[in-house]
Design a protein around this motif. Structure first.
Motif, short mmCIF file in Angstrom:
data_model
loop_
_atom_site.label_atom_id
_atom_site.label_comp_id
_atom_site.label_asym_id
_atom_site.label_seq_id
_atom_site.Cartn_x
_atom_site.Cartn_y
_atom_site.Cartn_z
N VAL A 1 0.83 -1.20 0.00
CA VAL A 1 0.00 0.00 0.00
C VAL A 1 0.87 1.25 0.00
N HIS A 2 1.94 1.23 0.80
CA HIS A 2 2.81 2.40 0.88
C HIS A 2 3.51 2.65 -0.45
N PHE A 3 3.95 1.58 -1.11
CA PHE A 3 4.60 1.74 -2.41
C PHE A 3 3.64 2.35 -3.43
N CYS A 4 2.44 1.80 -3.51
CA CYS A 4 1.46 2.30 -4.48
C CYS A 4 1.07 3.74 -4.17
N GLY A 5 0.85 4.02 -2.88
CA GLY A 5 0.48 5.38 -2.49
C GLY A 5 1.58 6.38 -2.81
N SER A 6 2.82 6.01 -2.51
CA SER A 6 3.95 6.91 -2.76
C SER A 6 4.17 7.11 -4.25
N TRP A 7 4.03 6.02 -5.02
CA TRP A 7 4.20 6.12 -6.47
C TRP A 7 3.21 7.13 -7.05
N GLY A 8 1.95 6.97 -6.69
CA GLY A 8 0.95 7.90 -7.21
C GLY A 8 1.15 9.32 -6.70
N HIS A 9 1.48 9.43 -5.40
CA HIS A 9 1.64 10.75 -4.79
C HIS A 9 2.76 11.54 -5.45
N TYR A 10 3.93 10.92 -5.57
CA TYR A 10 5.08 11.65 -6.11
C TYR A 10 5.00 11.82 -7.62
N THR A 11 4.31 10.92 -8.31
CA THR A 11 4.07 11.12 -9.74
C THR A 11 3.22 12.36 -9.95
N CYS A 12 2.19 12.51 -9.13
CA CYS A 12 1.33 13.70 -9.23
C CYS A 12 2.10 14.97 -8.91
N LEU A 13 2.88 14.93 -7.82
CA LEU A 13 3.63 16.12 -7.43
C LEU A 13 4.63 16.54 -8.52
N SER A 14 5.27 15.55 -9.15
CA SER A 14 6.35 15.85 -10.08
C SER A 14 5.86 16.19 -11.49
N TRP A 15 4.79 15.52 -11.95
CA TRP A 15 4.48 15.59 -13.36
C TRP A 15 3.13 16.19 -13.72
#
Length: 274
Positions: free
Chosen positions: A214-228
């Motif tokens: 869950v943490h991996f998926c949440g972080s992936w989506g979170h930082y993808t949104c922040l960056s791109w």
């Protein structure tokens, strides 16, 4: 704020220096190299030297590195290195903040403290998205890094002044003698040997792997949104910087309310169990 400043500034920087999407991705991703590699060392440093000192140094490192971005922007190896340093400084800070909370905040207030402190991440993201576009449009993209870097350096200086003469963060909060003994016992337990941890049972636990997933998926989506997200809205949907930032602000804005809601739930469960 320093996590998202490049997310907005990367758009005019790419146009100015003629960067392709791959080069822009290299610049964006270099932050995460330092951020990932410093997580475990950050926890060890906070446990060994105390979260207060590690937090101070982490903020100073990433703030100085942020302020250097305009100077190094035309020199790719230097720019990548500066972003790695930003990641290292920010990577040690969560462990340092958690250690500081554990050492200084009463048990019954820790869930509130954690939500307040880490909710600041989303508040900073919102502030960064809202401040960066007008700064870039009026003073150039360089102003974002200078201003945000100076804010971090000012925080470091203010933290030094406010903490001068105060007891060490390894001290417990003022409370009864029995409470102090209990707190000291807790610190001794935290200082136990790493060999005492049941690693085999730990990694066989389905709950542990569920949290990792869950943490991996949440972080992936979170930082993808922040960056791109700003780049996507600007390049694909033809929004200007301000419009792209206003839309990109929605995920971290929602995160603020969710964090506070989760904190309330945690406090309710703590009350029930107590």
């Amino acid at each position: 704020m320093d996590k998202v400043n490049l997310s907005i500034a990367i758009i005019p920087m790419s146009h100015q220096f003629g960067w392709s999407s791959s080069v822009a991705g290299l610049v964006q991703s270099s932050f995460f190299w330092g951020y990932a590699l410093s997580q475990l060392p950050g926890g060890w440093l906070a446990k060994t030297f105390g979260g207060r000192k590690v937090l101070e140094i982490g903020v100073l490192i990433w703030s100085l590195a942020t302020a250097l971005v305009p100077v190094l922007a035309g020199f790719m190896p230097g720019l990548v290195l500066s972003r790695i340093l930003v990641g290292i400084g920010e990577g040690v800070s969560p462990s340092a903040a958690t250690d500081l909370i554990a050492r200084t905040i009463p048990l019954e207030e820790r869930s509130r403290a954690v939500s307040f402190v880490f909710g600041g991440l989303s508040v900073g993201s919102v502030a960064g998205f809202l401040l960066a576009p007008p700064l870039i449009q009026n003073f150039g993209w360089e102003s974002v890094f200078y201003l945000f870097g100076l804010l971090g350096i000012a925080w470091f200086s203010g933290f030094q002044f406010l903490e001068e003469g105060k007891p060490s963060a390894t001290m417990s909060w003022p409370q009864s003698v029995s409470g102090k003994k209990s707190w000291n016992n807790s610190l001794q337990e935290l200082g136990g040997s790493i060999k005492d941890v049941p690693w085999k049972a730990f990694f066989r636990s389905e709950a542990v792997w569920a949290m990792i997933y869950v943490h991996f998926c949440g972080s992936w989506g979170h930082y993808t949104c922040l960056s791109w997200l700003p780049t996507y809205f600007s390049e694909e949907l033809n929004l200007n910087l301000t419009e792209a930032a206003w839309v990109s602000v929605l995920p971290p804005l929602a995160s603020i309310f969710v964090t506070e809601h989760c904190s309330t739930i945690c406090r309710q469960f703590n009350c029930q169990w107590s």
